[in-house]
Each structure stands twice: as structure tokens, then as C-alpha cells.
Scaffold this motif. Structure first.
Motif, PDB file in Angstrom:
ATOM      1  N   ASN A  71      15.161  -8.319 -23.282  1.00 23.02           N
ATOM      2  CA  ASN A  71      15.027  -8.227 -24.740  1.00 23.02           C
ATOM      3  C   ASN A  71      15.661  -9.425 -25.448  1.00 23.02           C
ATOM      4  O   ASN A  71      15.771  -9.455 -26.666  1.00 23.02           O
ATOM      5  CB  ASN A  71      15.617  -6.920 -25.274  1.00 23.02           C
ATOM      6  CG  ASN A  71      17.116  -6.869 -25.124  1.00 23.02           C
ATOM      7  OD1 ASN A  71      17.717  -7.743 -24.505  1.00 23.02           O
ATOM      8  ND2 ASN A  71      17.726  -5.849 -25.679  1.00 23.02           N
ATOM      9  N   MET A  72      16.090 -10.416 -24.653  1.00 25.68           N
ATOM     10  CA  MET A  72      16.677 -11.630 -25.203  1.00 25.68           C
ATOM     11  C   MET A  72      15.677 -12.775 -25.087  1.00 25.68           C
ATOM     12  O   MET A  72      14.818 -12.791 -24.197  1.00 25.68           O
ATOM     13  CB  MET A  72      17.953 -11.995 -24.436  1.00 25.68           C
ATOM     14  CG  MET A  72      19.026 -10.931 -24.503  1.00 25.68           C
ATOM     15  SD  MET A  72      20.369 -11.222 -23.341  1.00 25.68           S
ATOM     16  CE  MET A  72      21.068 -12.732 -23.978  1.00 25.68           C
ATOM     17  N   ASP A  73      15.800 -13.745 -25.978  1.00 25.22           N
ATOM     18  CA  ASP A  73      14.963 -14.936 -25.918  1.00 25.22           C
ATOM     19  C   ASP A  73      15.704 -16.109 -25.300  1.00 25.22           C
ATOM     20  O   ASP A  73      15.085 -16.997 -24.696  1.00 25.22           O
ATOM     21  CB  ASP A  73      14.513 -15.359 -27.318  1.00 25.22           C
ATOM     22  CG  ASP A  73      13.673 -14.304 -27.979  1.00 25.22           C
ATOM     23  OD1 ASP A  73      13.797 -14.129 -29.202  1.00 25.22           O
ATOM     24  OD2 ASP A  73      12.895 -13.641 -27.260  1.00 25.22           O
ATOM     25  N   MET A  74      17.005 -16.133 -25.490  1.00 30.34           N
ATOM     26  CA  MET A  74      17.774 -17.284 -25.072  1.00 30.34           C
ATOM     27  C   MET A  74      19.193 -16.843 -24.716  1.00 30.34           C
ATOM     28  O   MET A  74      19.737 -15.890 -25.282  1.00 30.34           O
ATOM     29  CB  MET A  74      17.834 -18.325 -26.198  1.00 30.34           C
ATOM     30  CG  MET A  74      18.517 -19.621 -25.802  1.00 30.34           C
ATOM     31  SD  MET A  74      18.657 -20.798 -27.168  1.00 30.34           S
ATOM     32  CE  MET A  74      20.210 -20.275 -27.873  1.00 30.34           C
ATOM     33  N   LYS A  75      19.756 -17.573 -23.765  1.00 35.09           N
ATOM     34  CA  LYS A  75      21.158 -17.362 -23.434  1.00 35.09           C
ATOM     35  C   LYS A  75      21.749 -18.705 -23.073  1.00 35.09           C
ATOM     36  O   LYS A  75      21.141 -19.475 -22.318  1.00 35.09           O
ATOM     37  CB  LYS A  75      21.281 -16.402 -22.245  1.00 35.09           C
ATOM     38  CG  LYS A  75      22.708 -16.078 -21.865  1.00 35.09           C
ATOM     39  CD  LYS A  75      22.740 -15.064 -20.734  1.00 35.09           C
ATOM     40  CE  LYS A  75      24.167 -14.718 -20.346  1.00 35.09           C
ATOM     41  NZ  LYS A  75      24.218 -13.747 -19.233  1.00 35.09           N
ATOM     42  N   GLN A  76      22.921 -18.989 -23.619  1.00 38.33           N
ATOM     43  CA  GLN A  76      23.565 -20.274 -23.348  1.00 38.33           C
ATOM     44  C   GLN A  76      24.923 -20.032 -22.724  1.00 38.33           C
ATOM     45  O   GLN A  76      25.667 -19.139 -23.124  1.00 38.33           O
ATOM     46  CB  GLN A  76      23.719 -21.072 -24.638  1.00 38.33           C
ATOM     47  CG  GLN A  76      24.148 -22.501 -24.403  1.00 38.33           C
ATOM     48  CD  GLN A  76      23.720 -23.432 -25.533  1.00 38.33           C
ATOM     49  OE1 GLN A  76      23.085 -23.006 -26.491  1.00 38.33           O
ATOM     50  NE2 GLN A  76      24.062 -24.688 -25.417  1.00 38.33           N
ATOM     51  N   ASP A  77      25.229 -20.817 -21.704  1.00 36.13           N
ATOM     52  CA  ASP A  77      26.504 -20.694 -21.009  1.00 36.13           C
ATOM     53  C   ASP A  77      26.910 -22.081 -20.582  1.00 36.13           C
ATOM     54  O   ASP A  77      26.442 -22.606 -19.576  1.00 36.13           O
ATOM     55  CB  ASP A  77      26.360 -19.774 -19.797  1.00 36.13           C
ATOM     56  CG  ASP A  77      27.679 -19.521 -19.091  1.00 36.13           C
ATOM     57  OD1 ASP A  77      27.684 -18.774 -18.090  1.00 36.13           O
ATOM     58  OD2 ASP A  77      28.712 -20.051 -19.547  1.00 36.13           O
ATOM     59  N   GLN A  78      27.764 -22.710 -21.387  1.00 33.65           N
ATOM     60  CA  GLN A  78      28.252 -24.078 -21.145  1.00 33.65           C
ATOM     61  C   GLN A  78      27.057 -25.026 -21.018  1.00 33.65           C
ATOM     62  O   GLN A  78      26.296 -25.176 -21.972  1.00 33.65           O
ATOM     63  CB  GLN A  78      29.166 -24.097 -19.927  1.00 33.65           C
ATOM     64  CG  GLN A  78      30.402 -23.228 -20.117  1.00 33.65           C
ATOM     65  CD  GLN A  78      31.373 -23.291 -18.968  1.00 33.65           C
ATOM     66  OE1 GLN A  78      31.028 -23.594 -17.827  1.00 33.65           O
ATOM     67  NE2 GLN A  78      32.629 -22.995 -19.245  1.00 33.65           N
ATOM     68  N   ARG A  79      26.851 -25.651 -19.888  1.00 30.01           N
ATOM     69  CA  ARG A  79      25.750 -26.618 -19.764  1.00 30.01           C
ATOM     70  C   ARG A  79      24.401 -25.963 -19.490  1.00 30.01           C
ATOM     71  O   ARG A  79      23.371 -26.641 -19.441  1.00 30.01           O
ATOM     72  CB  ARG A  79      26.057 -27.623 -18.645  1.00 30.01           C
ATOM     73  CG  ARG A  79      27.211 -28.573 -18.923  1.00 30.01           C
ATOM     74  CD  ARG A  79      27.292 -29.687 -17.874  1.00 30.01           C
ATOM     75  NE  ARG A  79      27.508 -29.185 -16.523  1.00 30.01           N
ATOM     76  CZ  ARG A  79      26.711 -29.447 -15.498  1.00 30.01           C
ATOM     77  NH1 ARG A  79      25.631 -30.200 -15.654  1.00 30.01           N
ATOM     78  NH2 ARG A  79      26.998 -28.963 -14.300  1.00 30.01           N
ATOM     79  N   LEU A  80      24.405 -24.654 -19.302  1.00 26.27           N
ATOM     80  CA  LEU A  80      23.173 -23.952 -18.938  1.00 26.27           C
ATOM     81  C   LEU A  80      22.561 -23.240 -20.131  1.00 26.27           C
ATOM     82  O   LEU A  80      23.266 -22.563 -20.875  1.00 26.27           O
ATOM     83  CB  LEU A  80      23.456 -22.914 -17.849  1.00 26.27           C
ATOM     84  CG  LEU A  80      24.128 -23.408 -16.572  1.00 26.27           C
ATOM     85  CD1 LEU A  80      24.357 -22.241 -15.620  1.00 26.27           C
ATOM     86  CD2 LEU A  80      23.330 -24.499 -15.907  1.00 26.27           C
ATOM     87  N   THR A  81      21.246 -23.404 -20.287  1.00 29.00           N
ATOM     88  CA  THR A  81      20.507 -22.674 -21.314  1.00 29.00           C
ATOM     89  C   THR A  81      19.303 -22.023 -20.644  1.00 29.00           C
ATOM     90  O   THR A  81      18.527 -22.700 -19.970  1.00 29.00           O
ATOM     91  CB  THR A  81      20.016 -23.597 -22.439  1.00 29.00           C
ATOM     92  OG1 THR A  81      21.140 -24.263 -23.028  1.00 29.00           O
ATOM     93  CG2 THR A  81      19.287 -22.798 -23.520  1.00 29.00           C
ATOM     94  N   VAL A  82      19.179 -20.732 -20.839  1.00 24.27           N
ATOM     95  CA  VAL A  82      18.037 -19.997 -20.308  1.00 24.27           C
ATOM     96  C   VAL A  82      17.134 -19.619 -21.468  1.00 24.27           C
ATOM     97  O   VAL A  82      17.596 -19.103 -22.486  1.00 24.27           O
ATOM     98  CB  VAL A  82      18.488 -18.726 -19.569  1.00 24.27           C
ATOM     99  CG1 VAL A  82      17.273 -17.952 -19.065  1.00 24.27           C
ATOM    100  CG2 VAL A  82      19.412 -19.075 -18.422  1.00 24.27           C
ATOM    101  N   LEU A  83      15.845 -19.896 -21.319  1.00 23.67           N
ATOM    102  CA  LEU A  83      14.862 -19.495 -22.314  1.00 23.67           C
ATOM    103  C   LEU A  83      13.882 -18.530 -21.673  1.00 23.67           C
ATOM    104  O   LEU A  83      13.413 -18.771 -20.548  1.00 23.67           O
ATOM    105  CB  LEU A  83      14.109 -20.722 -22.846  1.00 23.67           C
ATOM    106  CG  LEU A  83      14.921 -21.734 -23.636  1.00 23.67           C
ATOM    107  CD1 LEU A  83      14.030 -22.911 -24.040  1.00 23.67           C
ATOM    108  CD2 LEU A  83      15.533 -21.098 -24.867  1.00 23.67           C
TER     109      LEU A  83
END
Lengths: 113, 111
Positions: free
Chosen positions: A52-64
Motif C-alpha cells: 500500500n506504499m508507493d515509495m520508501k527511502q532508507d539512507q542511500r536506498l530508495t524503493v519505488l
């Protein structure tokens, strides 16, 4: 059916961004994951995203996540030589009881100076 | 907290023999899953155990079996080994729905 696909190889220059792509077919997929595997090692969980998420960011990592197109991507900012590894996309679903991960074939990331 | 541990790390067996691999999950994790990784087939799910019960099973022949003990440690057994069983066997443990943590694997070579 259950299928996860990834491109097999990506080469980037040190300091650039890397984008690894993944597509999946199971519309009931609930959690999507990125794992990293270095030579001779097991799988290291990098990050995961709930459907149910579009994006998640964790330091140098971005998930779309584009759920409509069933497309997942992992962006690594400022890629370093230590990021050279195989990256696996995986999904779990209600159909699989959440406990069974379906993996892609893995994308080999090569970082060159 | 210690991670998932697997023993042994390397094994060499001959065709027809049997083998037992061991996995100790992260403390407090009650679910243990096993995966086989080969160059040809990639990562494939073998089975999952929770509270000593097998909850899910992949498409592997009956030569592949497992069990879980009351302390959540798990073993998998492969009988009548074939050359194609050569692989990296990975164990993963989890406590919640969302994450599975993997051990370093046992590399099995069947000659």
C-alpha cells in the motif's frame, strides 16, 4: 501465477546512481523485498515495502512501487565499489501464506571506477 | 542479537548418500524456512516450519525433508543424493510477517 523478473546485469560508474528494476505477476503480492548477496555469502535484507506504499527511502536506498504496473525498483545513490553484488527482488503474498518468498533471478551490479 | 547460523558451511557427499543440514534461527524467531539456490534454478522455496509444524512446502521430491525442534532449531535432510542436489542451501528465520533474515548457507557438493 507467481513470477518475478529482473534484468541480469547492470554496470555503473562509482558515484553514479544505480537503478535495478523488477516486475512481478502476482497481484496479491503484499510485501516486496530487496536482498543483496555478495560472493560466497547468504542473503542480506536491504529493505522491503508494503504494497500500500508507493515509495520508501532508507539512507542511500530508495524503493519505488508501481502497483498498477507491478513494477518495483531499487535506486542506490552514490554507488560505491562495495555495492558490487547480486541484488534479488522477492515477493510474498497471502496466496503463499506470507512465508514463501518468490525470488527473481538476480541482477548483478558491477561498479567500476 | 546473533544472526541465523547454519552448520556445516561446506559439505562434500557422493551420490546415493544422505545429508543433514542444521539451522539455528535468531533468538525469539519461531519460523524457519529453507531455500535452495542453484545457478540454473535460482532461489527456490523448500519448506517452512513454525512451532515444530511444517506450514508450507515447495515443489521438491520427497527426498527432501525437514523438522523443527522445540527450541526452534531446524534440520533439513536430503536422502539418496543426486548430482543435481549440489547447491547452496539457505535457511531464513522470521518473527513477523514482513521480514525474513537469512543465514550464510551451507554449500553442498555432490560427486
Amino acid at each position: 501465477g507467481e513470477d518475478v523478473e529482473q534484468s541480469l546485469f547492470l554496470s555503473v560508474r562509482e558515484g553514479d546512481s544505480s537503478v535495478i528494476n523488477c516486475t512481478y505477476t502476482d497481484s496479491s503480492s503484499t510485501y516486496l523485498y530487496w536482498y543483496k548477496q555478495e560472493p560466497g555469502a547468504g542473503l542480506q535484507l536491504l529493505t522491503y515495502i508494503f504494497s500500500n506504499m508507493d515509495m520508501k527511502q532508507d539512507q542511500r536506498l530508495t524503493v519505488l512501487l508501481n502497483k498498477k504496473d507491478k513494477h518495483l525498483s531499487l535506486r542506490i545513490a552514490d554507488t560505491q565499489t562495495g555495492d558490487s553484488a547480486i541484488y534479488f527482488c522477492a515477493e510474498s503474498s497471502l496466496r503463499g501464506g506470507y512465508n514463501k518468498l518468490i525470488f527473481g533471478a538476480g541482477t548483478r551490479l558491477a561498479v567500476h571506477p | 542479537k546473533a544472526g541465523v547460523t547454519q552448520t556445516p558451511r561446506y559439505l562434500i557427499k557422493t551420490r546415493g548418500q544422505q545429508v543433514t543440514l542444521s539451522c539455528s534461527p535468531i533468538s525469539g524467531h519461531r519460523s524457519v524456512s529453507w531455500y535452495q539456490q542453484t545457478p540454473g534454478q535460482g532461489l527456490q522455496f523448500l519448506f517452512e516450519y513454525f512451532s515444530e509444524t511444517q506450514r508450507n512446502k515447495g515443489n521438491f521430491p520427497g527426498r527432501f525433508s525437514g523438522r523443527q525442534f522445540s527450541n526452534s532449531r531446524s534440520e533439513m535432510n536430503v536422502s539418496t543424493l543426486e548430482l543435481g542436489d549440489s547447491a547452496l542451501y539457505l535457511c531464513a528465520s522470521r518473527t513477523g510477517v514482513e521480514t525474513q533474515y537469512f543465514g550464510p548457507g551451507t554449500r553442498l557438493l555432490v560427486l
